[in-house]
Design a protein around this motif. Structure first.
Motif, PDB file in Angstrom:
ATOM      1  N   SER A  51      -8.836  10.026  13.041  1.00  0.00           N
ATOM      2  CA  SER A  51      -7.899   9.357  12.121  1.00  0.00           C
ATOM      3  C   SER A  51      -8.083   9.065  10.819  1.00  0.00           C
ATOM      4  N   TYR A  52      -9.345   9.247  10.303  1.00  0.00           N
ATOM      5  CA  TYR A  52      -9.931   9.045   9.137  1.00  0.00           C
ATOM      6  C   TYR A  52     -10.802   9.880   8.779  1.00  0.00           C
ATOM      7  N   GLY A  53     -10.815   9.970   7.286  1.00  0.00           N
ATOM      8  CA  GLY A  53     -11.780  11.213   6.559  1.00  0.00           C
ATOM      9  C   GLY A  53     -13.126  10.996   6.974  1.00  0.00           C
ATOM     10  N   MET A  54     -13.636   9.682   6.963  1.00  0.00           N
ATOM     11  CA  MET A  54     -15.001   9.718   7.414  1.00  0.00           C
ATOM     12  C   MET A  54     -15.148  10.286   8.869  1.00  0.00           C
ATOM     13  N   ASP A  55     -14.410  10.036   9.768  1.00  0.00           N
ATOM     14  CA  ASP A  55     -14.643  10.426  10.847  1.00  0.00           C
ATOM     15  C   ASP A  55     -14.399  11.877  11.071  1.00  0.00           C
ATOM     16  N   ALA A  56     -13.713  12.617  10.118  1.00  0.00           N
ATOM     17  CA  ALA A  56     -13.737  14.247   9.970  1.00  0.00           C
ATOM     18  C   ALA A  56     -14.944  14.578   9.308  1.00  0.00           C
ATOM     19  N   VAL A  57     -15.606  13.846   8.430  1.00  0.00           N
ATOM     20  CA  VAL A  57     -17.043  14.369   8.093  1.00  0.00           C
ATOM     21  C   VAL A  57     -17.924  14.273   9.278  1.00  0.00           C
ATOM     22  N   GLU A  58     -18.150  13.092  10.078  1.00  0.00           N
ATOM     23  CA  GLU A  58     -18.887  13.180  11.186  1.00  0.00           C
ATOM     24  C   GLU A  58     -18.867  14.057  12.275  1.00  0.00           C
ATOM     25  N   PHE A  76       0.807  -1.337  -0.039  1.00  0.00           N
ATOM     26  CA  PHE A  76      -0.017   0.156  -0.062  1.00  0.00           C
ATOM     27  C   PHE A  76       0.854   1.203  -0.035  1.00  0.00           C
ATOM     28  N   TYR A  77       0.363   2.399  -0.480  1.00  0.00           N
ATOM     29  CA  TYR A  77       1.214   3.687  -0.424  1.00  0.00           C
ATOM     30  C   TYR A  77       0.078   4.864   0.022  1.00  0.00           C
ATOM     31  N   SER A  78      -0.656   4.754   0.767  1.00  0.00           N
ATOM     32  CA  SER A  78      -1.566   5.828   1.270  1.00  0.00           C
ATOM     33  C   SER A  78      -0.480   6.697   2.143  1.00  0.00           C
ATOM     34  N   LEU A  79      -1.018   7.723   2.155  1.00  0.00           N
ATOM     35  CA  LEU A  79      -0.198   8.603   3.406  1.00  0.00           C
ATOM     36  C   LEU A  79      -0.071   8.148   4.774  1.00  0.00           C
ATOM     37  N   LYS A  80      -1.300   7.497   5.249  1.00  0.00           N
ATOM     38  CA  LYS A  80      -1.415   7.031   6.492  1.00  0.00           C
ATOM     39  C   LYS A  80      -0.314   5.709   6.495  1.00  0.00           C
ATOM     40  N   ARG A  81      -0.200   5.057   5.392  1.00  0.00           N
ATOM     41  CA  ARG A  81       0.951   3.955   5.422  1.00  0.00           C
ATOM     42  C   ARG A  81       2.433   4.510   5.257  1.00  0.00           C
ATOM     43  N   LEU A  82       2.410   5.519   4.888  1.00  0.00           N
ATOM     44  CA  LEU A  82       3.766   6.131   4.400  1.00  0.00           C
ATOM     45  C   LEU A  82       4.429   6.854   5.616  1.00  0.00           C
ATOM     46  N   VAL A  83       3.541   7.581   6.367  1.00  0.00           N
ATOM     47  CA  VAL A  83       3.856   8.501   7.330  1.00  0.00           C
ATOM     48  C   VAL A  83       4.825   7.741   8.540  1.00  0.00           C
ATOM     49  N   PRO A  84       4.332   6.477   9.107  1.00  0.00           N
ATOM     50  CA  PRO A  84       5.280   5.776   9.945  1.00  0.00           C
ATOM     51  C   PRO A  84       6.533   5.174   9.260  1.00  0.00           C
ATOM     52  N   VAL A  85       6.515   4.958   7.930  1.00  0.00           N
ATOM     53  CA  VAL A  85       7.679   4.563   7.370  1.00  0.00           C
ATOM     54  C   VAL A  85       8.806   5.454   7.215  1.00  0.00           C
ATOM     55  N   PHE A  86       8.412   6.776   7.038  1.00  0.00           N
ATOM     56  CA  PHE A  86       9.362   7.716   6.797  1.00  0.00           C
ATOM     57  C   PHE A  86       9.351   8.762   8.129  1.00  0.00           C
ATOM     58  N   ASP A 126       8.134   9.401  12.661  1.00  0.00           N
ATOM     59  CA  ASP A 126       7.761   8.750  14.037  1.00  0.00           C
ATOM     60  C   ASP A 126       6.458   9.161  14.216  1.00  0.00           C
ATOM     61  N   TYR A 127       5.723  10.010  13.288  1.00  0.00           N
ATOM     62  CA  TYR A 127       4.682  10.206  13.510  1.00  0.00           C
ATOM     63  C   TYR A 127       3.671   9.243  13.034  1.00  0.00           C
ATOM     64  N   SER A 128       2.215   9.540  13.423  1.00  0.00           N
ATOM     65  CA  SER A 128       1.181   8.372  13.332  1.00  0.00           C
ATOM     66  C   SER A 128      -0.358   8.868  13.438  1.00  0.00           C
ATOM     67  N   TYR A 129      -1.145   8.603  12.415  1.00  0.00           N
ATOM     68  CA  TYR A 129      -2.380   9.178  12.321  1.00  0.00           C
ATOM     69  C   TYR A 129      -3.246   8.522  13.664  1.00  0.00           C
ATOM     70  N   GLN A 130      -2.776   7.518  14.137  1.00  0.00           N
ATOM     71  CA  GLN A 130      -3.492   6.905  15.441  1.00  0.00           C
ATOM     72  C   GLN A 130      -3.265   7.694  16.462  1.00  0.00           C
ATOM     73  N   ASP A 131      -2.201   8.860  16.642  1.00  0.00           N
ATOM     74  CA  ASP A 131      -2.055   9.670  17.840  1.00  0.00           C
ATOM     75  C   ASP A 131      -3.161  10.899  17.802  1.00  0.00           C
ATOM     76  N   LEU A 132      -3.856  10.728  17.034  1.00  0.00           N
ATOM     77  CA  LEU A 132      -4.871  11.970  16.688  1.00  0.00           C
ATOM     78  C   LEU A 132      -6.546  11.508  17.155  1.00  0.00           C
ATOM     79  N   GLU A 133      -7.197  12.416  17.383  1.00  0.00           N
ATOM     80  CA  GLU A 133      -8.542  12.160  18.058  1.00  0.00           C
ATOM     81  C   GLU A 133      -9.436  11.895  16.672  1.00  0.00           C
TER      82      GLU A 133
END
Length: 357
Positions: A229-236, A208-218, A220-227
């Motif tokens: 974490s996903y686009g649909m959550d942002a819409v809600e 995979f090569y989504s941003l969420k996959r690439l960020v922890p590869v390159f 020490d950040y992670s989307y899991q640290d945010l309130e």
């Protein structure tokens, strides 16, 4: 993304394949047959039974080359052809309506309610953002056009079906903005192309090569640290934001801003990881542009800017565990000598080793 994954997927496939598993080979019709026959890793893939796409080649070569494949020539050509300063990093969030609630919209049109913009200029990074409510289309456009640089490249991830399309749709709804919006989308460059074309593959991407996959590869950040974490959550959250009281609205605003800003900062991380990959063995680059030094105890530590470096001219993945590595230094370069161990994320050198920048 999470929204496109079957809710029962983890029940059917409880075991997560290893990063170098043959099951991660993309667009491969016979990967399950190979796996059942005992060909379990990418490096052992039967080349007579794969489709031979560039992406597959990158995956297999990464598995055979310490976990990373980079076509440096292709990356350099991509940068030369498409990247001009200042570099901007852009991301949108939007809501989709089955029944159009506002004038000029059609069934299943989208309403862009948020953008994040990081601008990199003269080695400095600044952030601008917007979050609207209700029919905020015109306010969104005015704010974006007032703050986005008039020159330079605008990096967007998977832009054609997302940010670029959103601007085209807005230009159709508000023709008076079309010329200015066209000037924006014509400067957009898709940051996902180096990955989707197979010019770069890190084994930890696992197909995979989504941003969420690439960020922890390159990084020490992670989307899991945010309130959020996903686009649909942002819409809600935005739906809740539009009807919330002042105190709750302020809380949600911060969460939405943090999530969207993470997307554009992730683009910044990925782009600079690609820039570092373009540097070849023997190129004019001082060691201090690769590393940051930290003293601790009796040793000097070097924290790599990215999780790869060159060893004997070959790109090598960097592990996160701390291991001792021999090194030699001259006035221009830090040369890392061959080692039987995995290259560490932290490199420990004795105090008598000097590094010149």
């Amino acid at each position: 993304t999470r929204g496109g994954k079957c809710m029962y997927y983890d029940d059917c496939f409880p075991e997560v394949p290893a990063d170098d598993s043959i099951l991660n080979l993309v667009q491969a019709a016979q990967k399950y047959e190979m796996h059942e026959e005992g060909i379990t890793t990418l490096r052992d893939a039967d080349i007579d039974r794969i489709e031979g796409t560039r992406h597959q080649y990158a995956q297999i070569m990464a598995a055979r080359n310490h976990g990373l494949y980079v076509d440096k020539g292709a990356l350099r050509c991509w940068k030369k052809a498409h990247i001009q300063t200042p570099v901007s990093y852009l991301d949108f969030e939007w809501e989709t309506y089955a029944f159009p609630p506002y004038e000029g919209m059609k069934p299943f049109d989208v309403l862009v309610f948020q953008y994040s913009l990081h601008i990199e200029e003269q080695q400095k990074l600044r952030h601008v953002g917007f979050i609207g409510e209700g029919d905020c289309r015109r306010a969104f456009l005015e704010h974006l056009l007032a703050h986005i640089p008039k020159t330079g490249t605008i990096l967007v991830y998977n832009m054609d079906g997302a940010e670029k399309l959103r601007l085209v749709q807005l230009a159709q709804q508000f023709p008076e903005y079309e010329e200015r919006l066209r000037a924006v989308w014509e400067r957009m460059v898709d940051l996902s192309l180096p990955f989707s074309t197979g010019n770069v593959y890190d084994i930890r991407m696992a197909g995979f090569y989504s941003l969420k996959r690439l960020v922890p590869v390159f990084s020490d950040y992670s989307y899991q640290d945010l309130e959020i974490s996903y686009g649909m959550d942002a819409v809600e959250k935005w739906r809740e934001y539009c009807t919330a009281d002042a105190e709750k609205k302020q809380e949600i605003y911060g969460q939405l801003e943090q999530y969207c800003a993470m997307d554009t900062y992730a683009e910044y991380i990925v782009y600079h990881a690609l820039e570092d990959m373009m540097v070849g063995f023997g190129d004019s680059l001082s060691p201090m542009s690769f590393i940051k030094t930290h003293k601790k105890g009796n040793g000097m530590f070097f924290l790599l800017r990215q999780k790869l470096f060159l060893m004997n001219g070959s790109a090598v993945c960097v592990a996160k565990k701390c291991l001792v590595l021999q090194a030699a230094v001259d006035s221009r370069f830090l040369f890392l000598l061959p080692s039987e161990q995995i290259v560490p994320y932290w490199i420990i050198l004795p105090n008598n080793v000097q590094v010149s920048s």
